[in-house]
Write a protein that holds these residues in place. Structure first.
Motif, PDB file in Angstrom:
ATOM      1  N   ALA A   1      -4.008   4.481  -6.606  1.00 47.18           N
ATOM      2  CA  ALA A   1      -4.646   4.567  -5.289  1.00 47.18           C
ATOM      3  C   ALA A   1      -4.783   6.039  -4.925  1.00 47.18           C
ATOM      4  N   ASP A   2      -5.559   6.294  -3.877  1.00 47.11           N
ATOM      5  CA  ASP A   2      -5.617   7.640  -3.328  1.00 47.11           C
ATOM      6  C   ASP A   2      -5.754   7.548  -1.816  1.00 47.11           C
ATOM      7  N   GLY A   3      -5.463   8.655  -1.156  1.00 42.64           N
ATOM      8  CA  GLY A   3      -5.518   8.701   0.298  1.00 42.64           C
ATOM      9  C   GLY A   3      -6.060  10.033   0.755  1.00 42.64           C
TER      10      GLY A   3
ATOM     11  N   ASP B   1      -5.027   0.531  -1.733  1.00 50.32           N
ATOM     12  CA  ASP B   1      -4.956  -0.352  -2.891  1.00 50.32           C
ATOM     13  C   ASP B   1      -3.502  -0.743  -3.119  1.00 50.32           C
ATOM     14  N   THR B   2      -3.297  -1.915  -3.661  1.00 47.29           N
ATOM     15  CA  THR B   2      -1.947  -2.384  -3.974  1.00 47.29           C
ATOM     16  C   THR B   2      -1.324  -1.482  -5.036  1.00 47.29           C
ATOM     17  N   ALA B   3      -0.071  -1.152  -4.841  1.00 48.26           N
ATOM     18  CA  ALA B   3       0.642  -0.268  -5.767  1.00 48.26           C
ATOM     19  C   ALA B   3       1.968  -0.915  -6.152  1.00 48.26           C
TER      20      ALA B   3
ATOM     21  N   ARG C   1      -3.265   6.603 -12.078  1.00 51.43           N
ATOM     22  CA  ARG C   1      -3.614   6.583 -10.655  1.00 51.43           C
ATOM     23  C   ARG C   1      -3.842   5.144 -10.222  1.00 51.43           C
TER      24      ARG C   1
ATOM     25  N   GLU D   1      -3.165  11.535  -4.447  1.00 50.89           N
ATOM     26  CA  GLU D   1      -3.255  10.388  -5.342  1.00 50.89           C
ATOM     27  C   GLU D   1      -1.867   9.813  -5.544  1.00 50.89           C
TER      28      GLU D   1
ATOM     29  N   TRP E   1       0.850  -1.185   0.000  1.00 53.87           N
ATOM     30  CA  TRP E   1       0.000   0.000   0.000  1.00 53.87           C
ATOM     31  C   TRP E   1       0.893   1.244   0.000  1.00 53.87           C
TER      32      TRP E   1
ATOM     33  N   GLY F   1      -2.907   5.044   1.203  1.00 57.23           N
ATOM     34  CA  GLY F   1      -3.654   4.395   0.134  1.00 57.23           C
ATOM     35  C   GLY F   1      -4.009   2.986   0.570  1.00 57.23           C
TER      36      GLY F   1
END
Length: 138
Positions: free
Chosen positions: A95-97, A118-120, A93, A85, A63, A116
Motif C-alpha cells: 500500500a501507499d499513503g 489497501d489491506t496489509a 509494497r 509506502e 489498513w 494506506g
C-alpha cells in the motif's frame, strides 16, 4: 530510514526503538503570512524536515498508517507533500499513503497521518518515498 512496527532500521542497518503504534491525525496548521512577497525556502533539506513517528496496521480495517512529524526547517512558510509506502516482511509494497501540509510556519511542527487504503499484513515497514516542499503562497 525504514520503520517497522516497534522498530526502526537506520541506514546503517542497526535497529532503533520507535514510538508505540496508534496512529492519529494531528491538527491542520494555519497558514501564516509573510512580509516578503516572494518567500524562499532555505535552511534544511526537505527530507530532513520529515520523519515517521509510528507505523501500524489497524486491527479492524487492516489498513496501514504512518504517523508523520513535519518540522519546517526553512526560513519561510512552506507547503509539504509527502508519500509513504508500506512494505510486507518480504519487502513487497502492499500500500501507499500521502500526506500534505499547507502554510507551515518556520520552526513549527505538523503531526499528520499517511493512511494506506489497501489491506496489509499485521507487520509492515513504513518508508518515506518522496518529500516535496514549496514556498507557501499566502
Amino acid at each position: 530510514m525504514l520503520y517497522t512496527v516497534g522498530k526502526a532500521v537506520t541506514a546503517s542497518g542497526g535497529p532503533r526503538t520507535s514510538p508505540t503504534a496508534g496512529a492519529r491525525p494531528g491538527d491542520e496548521p494555519t497558514a501564516t503570512s509573510t512580509s516578503d512577497p516572494t518567500p524562499t525556502v532555505a535552511g534544511t533539506d526537505a527530507e530532513e524536515d520529515v520523519r515517521i513517528a509510528g507505523c501500524a496496521v489497524d486491527s479492524v480495517t487492516s489498513w496501514p498508517a504512518a504517523r508523520m512529524e513535519i518540522v519546517n526547517g526553512s526560513g519561510a512558510a512552506a507547503d509539504y507533500y509527502v508519500t509513504v509506502e508500506f512494505l510486507d516482511e518480504d519487502g513487497t509494497r502492499v500500500a501507499d499513503g500521502i500526506v500534505g501540509v499547507v502554510g507551515l510556519a518556520p520552526g513549527r511542527t505538523a503531526k499528520k497521518k499517511a493512511q494506506g487504503l489497501d489491506t496489509a499484513p499485521d507487520h509492515v515497514t513504513c518508508r518515506i518515498t518522496e518529500v516535496h516542499r514549496t514556498p507557501s503562497v499566502g
